[in-house]
Motif scaffolding. Structure first.
Motif, short mmCIF file in Angstrom:
data_model
loop_
_atom_site.label_atom_id
_atom_site.label_comp_id
_atom_site.label_asym_id
_atom_site.label_seq_id
_atom_site.Cartn_x
_atom_site.Cartn_y
_atom_site.Cartn_z
N LEU A 110 0.90 -1.23 -0.01
CA LEU A 110 0.00 0.18 -0.07
C LEU A 110 0.88 1.38 0.05
O LEU A 110 0.45 2.21 -0.79
CB LEU A 110 -0.97 -0.07 1.27
N TYR A 137 4.07 1.69 -1.16
CA TYR A 137 4.59 1.97 -2.53
C TYR A 137 3.45 2.44 -3.53
O TYR A 137 3.78 2.92 -4.55
CB TYR A 137 5.44 0.88 -2.93
N LYS A 138 2.34 1.84 -3.44
CA LYS A 138 1.34 2.31 -4.21
C LYS A 138 0.72 3.74 -4.23
O LYS A 138 0.70 4.35 -5.40
CB LYS A 138 0.02 1.44 -4.19
N ASN A 139 0.56 4.16 -3.09
CA ASN A 139 0.38 5.49 -2.61
C ASN A 139 1.32 6.14 -1.55
O ASN A 139 0.69 6.05 -0.37
CB ASN A 139 -1.28 5.59 -2.45
N MET A 140 2.34 6.41 -1.79
CA MET A 140 3.15 7.16 -0.46
C MET A 140 2.33 8.20 0.32
O MET A 140 2.55 8.40 1.36
CB MET A 140 4.45 7.44 -1.12
N LYS A 141 1.67 8.81 -0.50
CA LYS A 141 1.19 10.14 -0.03
C LYS A 141 0.11 9.73 1.13
O LYS A 141 0.27 10.21 2.27
CB LYS A 141 0.51 10.82 -0.93
N ARG A 142 -0.55 8.78 1.03
CA ARG A 142 -1.80 8.15 1.82
C ARG A 142 -1.07 7.23 2.77
O ARG A 142 -1.57 7.23 3.91
CB ARG A 142 -2.89 7.89 1.02
N ASN A 143 -0.39 6.41 2.30
CA ASN A 143 -0.11 5.27 3.18
C ASN A 143 1.47 5.17 3.71
O ASN A 143 1.74 4.31 4.43
CB ASN A 143 -0.05 3.97 2.29
N ASN A 200 8.06 16.45 -0.03
CA ASN A 200 6.61 16.91 -0.47
C ASN A 200 5.93 17.31 0.56
O ASN A 200 4.96 17.75 0.45
CB ASN A 200 5.95 15.78 -1.31
N TYR A 217 10.54 11.03 0.35
CA TYR A 217 9.31 11.42 -0.45
C TYR A 217 8.38 12.18 0.54
O TYR A 217 8.07 13.51 0.01
CB TYR A 217 8.55 10.17 -0.91
#
Length: 159
Positions: free
Chosen positions: A20, A22-28, A57, A53
């Motif tokens: 999860l 690596y699929k969405n670093m911002k959220r997970n 960001n 990251y």
């Protein structure tokens, strides 16, 4: 058997959270990094990639930012990424000053990776000075680690 199932459950949770993240670093990303830390799982490359990251960001709260920078520093030293470590130490020094014991520990570890043992000892000795924190556990451990790495086992034991 129960213990084995718990181990499998933790492994499944790790794999799921990593996927999860690596699929969405911002959220997970932060959730995964917190899981690694609370579970004492050493994945320095993941901490470096995801942590950097999140920092780059501005996706992390100020409360979590400084601890994460500390973790990124340690992981980058484990991975021999001195450039990232130096950058993190610089940011931490700007925030907490060069005399912060936590920053000094990181700087000492940085010197160790560069084989600048005298400079590392100086950082740890400053922390352990009677006017500062003579019982600082991490500074003691780092000094012992240096002596062991130099094959000075007797000196390490005396510390």
């Amino acid at each position: 058997l129960v213990e084995g199932n718990q181990g499998m459950s933790a492994l499944s949770e790790y794999e799921e959270l990593r996927s999860l993240a690596y699929k969405n670093m911002k959220r997970n990303g932060l959730t995964y990094l917190q899981f690694l830390e609370s579970s004492s799982i050493n994945k320095p490359n993941d901490v470096l990639i995801i942590g950097q990251y999140l920092i780059d960001n501005n996706l992390i709260s100020t409360n979590n930012k400084w601890r994460l920078l500390e973790r990124i520093t340690i992981c980058s030293l484990e991975l021999d990424d001195k450039k990232t470590a130096a950058n993190c130490i610089k940011k931490l020094t700007e925030k907490f000053t060069k005399n912060s014991n936590r920053v000094r520990i990181l700087r000492g570890m940085f010197y160790e990776t560069k084989h600048e043992i005298k400079k590392a000892h100086d950082e740890y000795d400053f922390i352990l000075d009677s006017k500062n924190d003579p019982n600082h556990m991490m500074a003691h451990k780092r000094k012992i680690a240096i002596e062991i790495s130099l094959n000075n086992k007797i000196c390490a034991i005396k510390l």
